[in-house]
Design a protein around this motif. Structure first.
Motif, PDB file in Angstrom:
ATOM      1  N   LYS A 309       0.817  -0.748  -0.317  1.00 31.66           N
ATOM      2  CA  LYS A 309       0.262   0.157   0.324  1.00 31.66           C
ATOM      3  C   LYS A 309       0.561   1.203  -0.235  1.00 31.66           C
ATOM      4  N   ALA A 310       1.487   1.539   0.736  1.00 35.06           N
ATOM      5  CA  ALA A 310       2.847   2.126   1.505  1.00 35.06           C
ATOM      6  C   ALA A 310       3.318   2.286   0.253  1.00 35.06           C
ATOM      7  N   TYR A 311       4.557   1.942  -0.593  1.00 31.95           N
ATOM      8  CA  TYR A 311       5.259   2.068  -2.297  1.00 31.95           C
ATOM      9  C   TYR A 311       3.938   2.324  -3.402  1.00 31.95           C
ATOM     10  N   LEU A 312       3.331   1.629  -3.286  1.00 24.07           N
ATOM     11  CA  LEU A 312       2.064   1.964  -4.063  1.00 24.07           C
ATOM     12  C   LEU A 312       2.131   3.290  -4.859  1.00 24.07           C
ATOM     13  N   SER A 313       1.664   3.865  -3.069  1.00 25.32           N
ATOM     14  CA  SER A 313       0.734   5.000  -3.471  1.00 25.32           C
ATOM     15  C   SER A 313       1.661   5.877  -3.349  1.00 25.32           C
ATOM     16  N   MET A 513       3.157  18.943  -2.910  1.00 17.97           N
ATOM     17  CA  MET A 513       3.332  17.658  -1.849  1.00 17.97           C
ATOM     18  C   MET A 513       2.322  18.286  -1.418  1.00 17.97           C
ATOM     19  N   ARG A 514       0.796  19.119  -1.672  1.00 18.92           N
ATOM     20  CA  ARG A 514      -0.515  19.520  -1.443  1.00 18.92           C
ATOM     21  C   ARG A 514      -1.323  18.800  -2.281  1.00 18.92           C
ATOM     22  N   ARG A 515      -0.998  18.619  -3.307  1.00 20.32           N
ATOM     23  CA  ARG A 515      -2.174  18.024  -4.916  1.00 20.32           C
ATOM     24  C   ARG A 515      -1.476  16.921  -4.087  1.00 20.32           C
ATOM     25  N   ALA A 516      -0.359  15.684  -3.896  1.00 24.53           N
ATOM     26  CA  ALA A 516      -0.101  14.639  -3.989  1.00 24.53           C
ATOM     27  C   ALA A 516      -1.028  13.876  -2.479  1.00 24.53           C
ATOM     28  N   GLU A 517      -1.191  15.159  -1.469  1.00 24.22           N
ATOM     29  CA  GLU A 517      -1.579  14.391  -0.474  1.00 24.22           C
ATOM     30  C   GLU A 517      -3.063  14.548  -0.458  1.00 24.22           C
ATOM     31  N   GLU A 518      -3.990  15.118  -0.939  1.00 18.37           N
ATOM     32  CA  GLU A 518      -5.070  14.835  -1.438  1.00 18.37           C
ATOM     33  C   GLU A 518      -5.216  13.381  -1.803  1.00 18.37           C
ATOM     34  N   TYR A 519      -4.178  12.882  -2.229  1.00 20.19           N
ATOM     35  CA  TYR A 519      -4.723  11.582  -3.330  1.00 20.19           C
ATOM     36  C   TYR A 519      -4.478  10.164  -1.955  1.00 20.19           C
ATOM     37  N   GLY A 520      -5.183   9.740  -1.640  1.00 23.35           N
ATOM     38  CA  GLY A 520      -5.454   8.469  -0.505  1.00 23.35           C
ATOM     39  C   GLY A 520      -6.186   8.621   0.707  1.00 23.35           C
ATOM     40  N   LYS A 521      -6.323   9.947   0.594  1.00 24.89           N
ATOM     41  CA  LYS A 521      -6.793  10.506   2.376  1.00 24.89           C
ATOM     42  C   LYS A 521      -8.871   9.074   2.248  1.00 24.89           C
ATOM     43  N   GLY A 522      -8.793   8.908   1.401  1.00 25.02           N
ATOM     44  CA  GLY A 522     -10.754   8.144   0.825  1.00 25.02           C
ATOM     45  C   GLY A 522      -9.571   6.690   1.951  1.00 25.02           C
ATOM     46  N   LEU A 523      -8.625   6.224   1.301  1.00 23.63           N
ATOM     47  CA  LEU A 523      -8.559   5.015   2.616  1.00 23.63           C
ATOM     48  C   LEU A 523      -7.907   5.134   4.031  1.00 23.63           C
ATOM     49  N   ARG A 637     -21.027  29.905  16.310  1.00 27.84           N
ATOM     50  CA  ARG A 637     -21.975  29.123  15.972  1.00 27.84           C
ATOM     51  C   ARG A 637     -22.104  27.222  16.889  1.00 27.84           C
ATOM     52  N   GLU A 638     -23.132  26.661  16.495  1.00 25.28           N
ATOM     53  CA  GLU A 638     -22.359  25.663  17.000  1.00 25.28           C
ATOM     54  C   GLU A 638     -21.609  24.550  15.922  1.00 25.28           C
ATOM     55  N   GLN A 639     -21.062  23.691  16.416  1.00 20.57           N
ATOM     56  CA  GLN A 639     -20.035  22.610  15.397  1.00 20.57           C
ATOM     57  C   GLN A 639     -20.986  21.768  14.360  1.00 20.57           C
ATOM     58  N   SER A 640     -20.432  21.958  13.313  1.00 19.71           N
ATOM     59  CA  SER A 640     -20.958  21.528  11.799  1.00 19.71           C
ATOM     60  C   SER A 640     -19.577  21.129  11.803  1.00 19.71           C
ATOM     61  N   PHE A 641     -20.600  19.449  10.428  1.00 18.37           N
ATOM     62  CA  PHE A 641     -19.890  18.664  10.189  1.00 18.37           C
ATOM     63  C   PHE A 641     -18.988  19.031   8.400  1.00 18.37           C
ATOM     64  N   GLU A 642     -19.644  19.429   8.487  1.00 17.03           N
ATOM     65  CA  GLU A 642     -20.090  20.649   6.008  1.00 17.03           C
ATOM     66  C   GLU A 642     -18.205  20.558   6.712  1.00 17.03           C
ATOM     67  N   ALA A 643     -17.639  21.101   7.278  1.00 15.49           N
ATOM     68  CA  ALA A 643     -16.222  21.681   6.618  1.00 15.49           C
ATOM     69  C   ALA A 643     -15.421  19.768   5.999  1.00 15.49           C
ATOM     70  N   PHE A 644     -15.778  18.491   7.149  1.00 15.06           N
ATOM     71  CA  PHE A 644     -15.556  17.835   7.239  1.00 15.06           C
ATOM     72  C   PHE A 644     -15.507  17.101   5.379  1.00 15.06           C
ATOM     73  N   ALA A 645     -16.816  16.861   5.742  1.00 13.71           N
ATOM     74  CA  ALA A 645     -17.022  16.172   4.620  1.00 13.71           C
ATOM     75  C   ALA A 645     -16.544  17.251   3.390  1.00 13.71           C
ATOM     76  N   GLY A 646     -16.409  18.299   3.578  1.00 15.98           N
ATOM     77  CA  GLY A 646     -16.049  19.174   1.874  1.00 15.98           C
ATOM     78  C   GLY A 646     -14.739  19.173   1.863  1.00 15.98           C
ATOM     79  N   TRP A 647     -14.033  19.060   2.955  1.00 15.23           N
ATOM     80  CA  TRP A 647     -12.774  19.004   3.161  1.00 15.23           C
ATOM     81  C   TRP A 647     -11.984  16.759   2.505  1.00 15.23           C
ATOM     82  N   LEU A 648     -13.042  15.882   2.919  1.00 16.97           N
ATOM     83  CA  LEU A 648     -13.136  14.500   2.783  1.00 16.97           C
ATOM     84  C   LEU A 648     -13.579  14.414   1.093  1.00 16.97           C
ATOM     85  N   GLN A 649     -14.626  15.482   0.388  1.00 14.46           N
ATOM     86  CA  GLN A 649     -15.130  15.254  -0.946  1.00 14.46           C
ATOM     87  C   GLN A 649     -14.550  15.968  -1.718  1.00 14.46           C
TER      88      GLN A 649
END
Length: 650
Positions: A309-313, A513-523, A637-649
């Motif tokens: 996994k790490a090698y192929l990533s 480096m930042r673009r590459a970091e986006e890859y693999g966060k789902g896994l 305001r109350e804490q929200s899930f939206e920022a995290f969902a936006g980051w993940l997607q």
């Protein structure tokens, strides 16, 4: 102001014994109060017990996990047991409970005092204060046994590393950077030997070109503390389940989450399932991409193994984003990173870090810094950096909180906060500057985020609410938030300079480096949720019905695309199953909150006004308010899930 002198190996036992004796004396003072004692008088007497023990657990933890002398580590473990025994005794003391119960909370005008009594009564009830004598005796025995068996679990991990011999020597290190090869010279027979500690494991699994060696090495890494910890883990699960039942809870997961933000094991599991569902499609697409890349060399491949996994990533990131993570290492010499993290913290929070070489420490490599106000006048905190690997030392990265900072009616009641980072980063030696991977730079920011939270949380008059005393599932928020600074171009270019040329790290390289970091966060997310599910299920069900190995494999097959590797026993080296127990979910729970807090900076991480507000409303408050209120006060305001969902997607 009281400043605790760093204990030494010779005076560790007297240091701890004096603290425990002082706590017992303060306990007697509380019991001697008149039944009609004023509420604030009861609060002060109750707090005095905790003040006597302030920081003791942290100091003992440091000596148990990092002192170079094994006998001293053993003494520290024995003292940890004594401290835990006193804590259990105190938590079941009916006289103390009665004294707190007599206080009319509504008569207390002071918010912290009301909270102290309310939390004290809650914690006494959770400890079993209302149980019969036989049950209380069993609770005492269970807690004692859990401390001892937990220490054994951790000790087996710390000492259970393996050596991995590569007979063909340096040829087996193909793909590794030159300094890694140089730091693993061949033996007389030409072989080289790796440890299974993170400082060897991460680079070898990421860069070694020989798949057969990575597979064999992965097997060695994933049998750490096996078979020793299999029965130990089962015993921990069994004892915790019995303790939870004795306290009136269906499971340990329900008991341990009741006073957290999640409030129950079921709520924690619902959160895990929600995140898993959100990440599932992205993770599947990323896995397919790894498999597609693997098929370039092996067209018949049908799956990707965990040891690939790490090698192929790394290969996919190079292919898609023209980014090689080794290309940034020359910009991350350890001393430059250390100084850069410190300088970033100084600018962001308006403080100064001053090196102090006069303080004795537990090892010659440990560095000491005093944190002062910007003008250098006020002494705000002290921190210790124990940053490099050695035999007999804790193998990962963590913050050890010692003294919690306290306010007082006068200066003698004030306490200087102190804490330590314990990491295993490359150590500069001779001409080797100790080049770090960017992941390690991120870890440095993460851990100092914990440390600053502890050191800055000093606005309380009561030790109960000082330091990192928020709900456990909020604890990782400041640390995961501070990781963002490790990715910021402006921040990095202030300190990340090439160790040979002095050139600042180029902006295009950071962008790649930042673009590459986006890859693999789902896994990455589903891997974390697999760990969270495993830790919850081990502690939600009756342990008599659980085979930990079978459950680990079944959950992997259910949640991860990477097949189980026969003969591996990851659970034996998974220290969080003891330390975090059912609460591994807290990392992702905290990340959701951290992403929301990050949105307040609006892309300007060095904005002093937002940083000051974050300090005022979150970091400095400790446990004086519920974590949800801290977040709401900061965000407006109350804490929200939206920022995290936006980051993940994204």
């Amino acid at each position: 102001m009281h400043i605790t002198k760093t204990p030494t190996a010779d005076d560790l036992r007297p240091f701890a014994t004096a603290r425990l004796d002082e706590a017992r004396a303060r306990l007697a003072d509380l019991k001697a109060l008149a039944p009609d004692a004023a509420g604030l008088e009861v609060c002060a007497a109750y707090d005095a017990i905790g003040r006597a023990l302030n920081g003791l657990g942290g100091w003992l933890g440091i000596f148990a996990n990092a002192h170079p002398d094994e006998a001293t580590r053993t003494v520290a473990e024995e003292l940890e047991q004594e401290l835990s025994a006193f804590g259990t005794e105190l938590s079941l003391d009916r006289d103390v409970f009665a004294a707190l119960e007599r206080v009319d909370v509504n008569s207390l005008a002071d918010e912290q005092a009301r909270r102290l009594i309310e939390h004290g009564l809650r914690d006494y009830r959770r400890s079993g204060i209302d149980k019969d004598d036989a049950t209380r005796a069993r609770i005492v025995a269970l807690k004692k046994e859990l401390v001892e068996i937990g220490q054994q679990f951790d000790r087996n991990i710390m000492t259970g590393g393996k050596s991995f011999k590569i007979a063909e020597g340096a040829a087996g290190l193909d793909g590794l950077p030159a300094d890694f090869v140089a730091n693993h010279p061949p033996a007389e027979d030409g072989s080289v030997t790796l440890s299974t500690d993170p400082n060897d494991r991460v680079p070898f699994m990421t860069y070694a070109t020989r798949g057969d060696l990575r597979q064999a090495y992965s097997l060695a890494c994933n049998t750490r503390a096996y078979p020793e910890n299999l029965p130990v883990l089962k015993q921990i699960m069994t004892l915790r389940h019995e303790l939870a039942n004795a306290l009136g809870f269906a499971s340990w997961a329900d008991y341990v989450t009741e006073d957290k933000m999640s409030k129950s094991g079921a709520n924690a599991r619902e959160f895990v399932d929600r995140v898993m569902a959100l990440a599932k499609d992205r993770a599947a697409a990323e896995y397919d991409e790894l498999l597609e890349y693997k098929r370039r060399e092996d067209p018949s491949a049908t799956d990707v193994r965990d040891w690939e996994k790490a090698y192929l990533s790394e290969k996919v990131k190079a292919d898609r984003y023209s980014f090689d993570s080794l290309a940034v290492r020359p910009y991350f010499a350890y001393a430059k990173v250390r100084d850069g993290v410190i300088a970033t913290s100084e600018v962001l929070f308006g403080v100064r870090f001053e090196r102090n070489d006069e303080i004795a420490t537990w090892h010659p490599s440990v560095e000491v810094y005093d944190v002062r106000s910007k003008d250098g006048g006020e002494h705000l905190a002290r921190l210790f950096l124990d940053m490099h690997p050695r035999d007999g030392k804790f193998k990962h990265a963590a913050m050890f909180s010692t003294d919690s900072g306290l306010l007082g009616g006068d200066s003698k009641d004030e306490v200087l906060p102190q804490g330590a980072l314990m990491c295993n980063f490359p150590e500069p030696k001779g001409t080797d500057p100790g080049l770090m991977l960017h992941d390690e730079v991120t870890t440095f920011f993460h851990e100092i985020g914990h440390l600053l939270h502890h050191l800055f949380s000093a606005r309380s008059r009561y030790v109960e609410f000082s330091g990192i005393s928020t709900e456990w599932d909020f604890v990782e928020v400041p640390s995961q938030l501070y990781e963002e600074w490790a990715w910021d171009t402006g921040v990095l270019q202030r300190f990340a300079t090439h160790h040979q040329t002095g050139e600042p790290i180029p902006e295009p390289l950071i962008d790649a480096m930042r673009r590459a970091e986006e890859y693999g966060k789902g896994l990455t997310v589903i891997q974390q949720m697999y760990f969270a599910t495993m830790s919850l299920e081990y502690y939600m069900d009756d342990p008599a019905k659980i085979d930990p190995v079978e459950r680990m494999i079944a959950l992997r097959e259910e949640h991860l695309p990477f097949p189980h590797e026969e003969g591996t026993f990851f659970l034996c080296g998974f220290g969080h199953l003891h330390g975090y127990s059912a609460m591994y979910y807290t990392y992702m729970w905290s990340l959701v909150i951290a992403k929301d807090i990050l949105s307040a900076f609006s892309g300007d991480l060095m904005n002093p006004a937002v940083a000051q507000r974050y300090y005022d409303e979150v970091l400095s408050r400790g446990g004086t308010k519920d974590a949800a209120d801290l977040v709401a006060n900061f965000l407006g305001r109350e804490q929200s899930f939206e920022a995290f969902a936006g980051w993940l997607q994204r």
